[in-house]
Write an enzyme that holds these catalytic residues in place. Structure first.
Site, PDB file in Angstrom:
ATOM      1  N   TYR A   1       0.833  -1.209   0.000  1.00 49.33           N
ATOM      2  CA  TYR A   1       0.000   0.000   0.000  1.00 49.33           C
ATOM      3  C   TYR A   1       0.865   1.255   0.000  1.00 49.33           C
ATOM      4  O   TYR A   1       0.696   2.138  -0.858  1.00 49.33           O
ATOM      5  CB  TYR A   1      -0.931  -0.004   1.212  1.00 49.33           C
ATOM      6  CG  TYR A   1      -1.726   1.276   1.371  1.00 49.33           C
ATOM      7  CD1 TYR A   1      -2.841   1.517   0.564  1.00 49.33           C
ATOM      8  CD2 TYR A   1      -1.363   2.236   2.312  1.00 49.33           C
ATOM      9  CE1 TYR A   1      -3.577   2.687   0.700  1.00 49.33           C
ATOM     10  CE2 TYR A   1      -2.090   3.406   2.448  1.00 49.33           C
ATOM     11  CZ  TYR A   1      -3.197   3.629   1.642  1.00 49.33           C
ATOM     12  OH  TYR A   1      -3.918   4.792   1.771  1.00 49.33           O
TER      13      TYR A   1
ATOM     14  N   LYS B   1       1.163   3.846  -3.106  1.00 48.76           N
ATOM     15  CA  LYS B   1       0.687   5.211  -2.891  1.00 48.76           C
ATOM     16  C   LYS B   1       1.789   6.211  -3.197  1.00 48.76           C
ATOM     17  O   LYS B   1       1.526   7.310  -3.727  1.00 48.76           O
ATOM     18  CB  LYS B   1       0.192   5.389  -1.462  1.00 48.76           C
ATOM     19  CG  LYS B   1      -1.097   4.659  -1.128  1.00 48.76           C
ATOM     20  CD  LYS B   1      -2.301   5.258  -1.849  1.00 48.76           C
ATOM     21  CE  LYS B   1      -2.775   6.534  -1.211  1.00 48.76           C
ATOM     22  NZ  LYS B   1      -4.042   7.028  -1.817  1.00 48.76           N
TER      23      LYS B   1
END
Length: 454
Positions: free
Chosen positions: A224, A228
C-alpha cells in the site's frame, strides 16, 4: 525544518530484555481473548446497528458550525459546476461528496460499491472500477474537477492482499484518472495520498514537504505505502500536462495520517476489538513516540481549499504541490485512545514490552493470515507497518497548507466519535471460535519460540 533520522529500532540492543514478562503478556492475551466478557464488552449490550442520515444525506454528527465555515471559506471561489470523487462510496469520499453538494456542486460518487449512507441530493452514484478507462471516461462527462480518493490495501487484511491487486488499483487506476482528465479536458485533479509515502519506520520529527524525501520504494514493508508513493509522484509529475482542449492540467497532493470521525469503519473498530481482546493492554516502542491524526471534517476542508487553490483566481498556488494535512496536534497513541479505554471500562495500558517482539508477532500473524487464507480469513491484530506507525515518532508540519491554502483545522474530540461508535456498533458475534482459538494459540507458540531463541 524537518529532521529525517536513520532507524533507531535495532534488534541487537533488545536481547537483554527479560523474557518472562513477555510470556506472561501472551498468557494474559489468551485469557482475555476467550473470556466471557470478550464478546459482550464491559458496557453491557448495545443497540441494534443503524446508520441514519439527515434529509440531504450529510452525516448528522458533524459539527454544523464547521460545515458553515467550509462554505464561507471555499464556496465562493471553488468555480466548479460538477465534480467527480473516486472512492465516493467510502467513508472519506462520501463525506467529501456531501460537502460539495452543500456548495451547490453536482457530484459524481464513483466507486465499485454503493455508499452505506443515503446518496445526498445533488449527487449521483456511478458504479465503476477506477481501473476501467471506459467507465471513468463516461463518469467524467461534464466534470471540471476530480478528487481522486480511491485506493486499496490501507490497513488490516486488505494490506496483505496480492501485490498485483493493490498496484493495479493504486497505480494503474491513478494513471487511468490522469489520462481521462487529459481526454475530458478536466483542469483540476486533487489526490488523497498518505504520510506513508515518506514514512517507513524511520523517525520523522516535524517533517515538512521540502526536506523529507520519499521513503525508498524497495524498503517499504507493505504494498500500500509503496504504491501510494508511486501514485503520489505520478500526480505531481502530471501537473502542467497539456489537455486535449489546449489548457493545462493542474494537480496537487494531500497527505493525511490516519482518519477518524463518526461512522469511520477502518481504524476505530479494529482498535476497539483489540482492546477487548487484551492486545492493547501493553505499550511498546518509544513511550514518547508521537504521531498525527486527522478528523474527516478537517480533511474535507483541506480538499475543498485545495480545489480552490487550483483556480486562476488563486493564481494556481497549489499547482504541483504536496501538503501534509492533520488536526494540528502531535499525540502519543496510547494517550490519544484513552477515551476508548474509559468508555469501555478498561484500564489504560500499563505493561511495556519491546517493540521488536510485537513486530515479530505481527510478522508471524501476517504469514499465518496468508497461509490460512484459502480456508479461513481473519484480520491481523496489527501489521508490521502498523507496529512502526505506533512505535516510532512521525510528525509533520502543516504550515504550508495553512499559509498557501488557508487551511485552519477545527478542534475535534475523539471521545465524540467513540460515543457515537459505541451507540451504533453491531453486536459482536463469534462464528469461528474454534479456528480463532487455534490461530491465537499457534501465533503465541510461534512468538514464544522466537522469544526463547532471541
Amino acid at each position: 525544518m524537518g529532521q529525517y533520522k536513520e532507524p533507531e529500532h535495532t534488534w541487537e540492543h533488545q536481547h537483554a530484555v527479560l523474557r518472562i514478562p513477555a510470556i506472561l503478556v501472551l498468557i494474559n492475551i489468551l485469557r482475555r481473548e476467550f473470556s466471557p466478557s470478550h464478546l459482550q464488552g464491559r458496557t453491557g449490550t448495545t443497540a441494534n446497528y443503524m446508520i441514519q442520515t439527515s434529509a440531504d444525506g450529510v452525516l448528522p454528527h458533524w459539527n454544523q458550525s464547521s460545515d458553515c465555515r467550509l462554505n464561507e471559506q471555499a464556496g465562493p471561489h471553488l468555480k466548479s459546476t460538477k465534480a467527480l470523487v473516486t472512492g465516493g462510496g467510502g467513508y472519506f469520499g462520501y463525506n467529501l461528496g456531501c460537502a460539495l453538494t452543500k456548495l451547490g456542486i453536482t457530484v459524481v460518487l464513483f466507486d465499485i460499491q454503493k455508499p452505506k449512507w443515503e446518496v445526498p441530493n445533488g449527487a449521483i452514484y456511478f458504479q465503476g472500477d477506477v481501473r476501467d478507462c471506459k467507465a471513468v471516461f463516461q463518469a467524467c462527462g461534464g466534470v471540471d474537477c476530480v478528487f481522486h480518493a480511491a485506493s486499496y490495501g490501507m490497513s488490516g487484511l486488505d494490506q496483505l492482499q496480492k501485490k498485483e491487486q493493490i498496484e493495479s488499483i493504486n497505480v494503474n487506476g491513478t494513471k487511468v484518472v490522469i489520462d481521462v482528465c487529459k481526454q475530458r479536458n478536466i483542469p483540476r485533479l486533487i489526490y488523497t495520498s498518505t504520510v506513508n509515502v515518506v514514512f517507513g519506520g524511520n523517525p520523522i520529527e516535524e517533517g515538512d514537504e521540502e526536506t523529507v524525501p520519499y521513503f525508498p520504494l524497495e524498503k517499504q514493508v507493505n504494498h500500500y505505502s509503496r504504491t501510494k508513493a508511486m501514485a503520489d509522484q505520478m500526480i505531481l509529475a502530471a501537473d502542467g500536462t497539456p489537455l486535449k482542449g489546449g489548457d493545462k492540467l493542474h494537480t496537487c497532493v494531500l497527505r493525511p495520517p490516519g482518519i477518524y470521525g463518526p461512522e469511520e469503519q477502518k481504524h476505530l473498530p479494529r482498535v476497539l476489538m483489540n482492546i477487548q481482546r487484551g492486545l492493547f493492554n501493553f505499550k511498546f516502542g518509544n513511550p514518547k513516540a508521537q504521531m498525527n491524526w486527522v478528523h474527516v471534517g478537517n480533511l474535507v476542508q483541506a480538499h475543498l481549499l485545495a480545489a480552490e487553490a487550483l483556480t486562476p483566481e488563486k493564481g494556481y498556488i497549489a499547482s504541483g504541490q504536496a501538503y501534509y494535512i492533520h488536526d494540528g496536534e502531535n499525540v502519543i497513541f496510547s494517550e490519544w485512545i484513552t477515551p476508548l479505554f474509559e468508555k469501555l471500562g478498561y484500564s489504560r495500558p500499563w505493561i511495556r514490552i519491546p517493540a521488536f517482539l510485537v513486530y515479530i508477532a505481527a510478522t508471524v500473524t501476517e504469514y499465518l493470515c496468508l497461509a490460512l487464507k484459502p480456508v479461513f480469513s481473519f484480520t491481523p491484530f496489527l501489521t508490521r507497518n502498523e507496529v512502526w506507525n505506533i512505535a516510532v515518532t512521525h510528525t509533520f508540519r502543516i504550515d504550508k497548507a495553512c499559509n498557501q491554502l488557508g487551511y485552519c483545522p477545527k478542534k475535534f474530540a475523539l471521545a465524540d466519535s467513540v460515543d457515537h461508535y459505541l451507540q451504533t456498533r453491531p453486536k459482536c458475534q463469534d462464528h469461528h471460535k474454534f479456528l480463532k482459538i487455534w490461530l491465537v494459540l499457534g501465533t503465541c507458540l510461534c512468538l514464544i519460540f522466537f522469544v526463547l531463541l532471541s
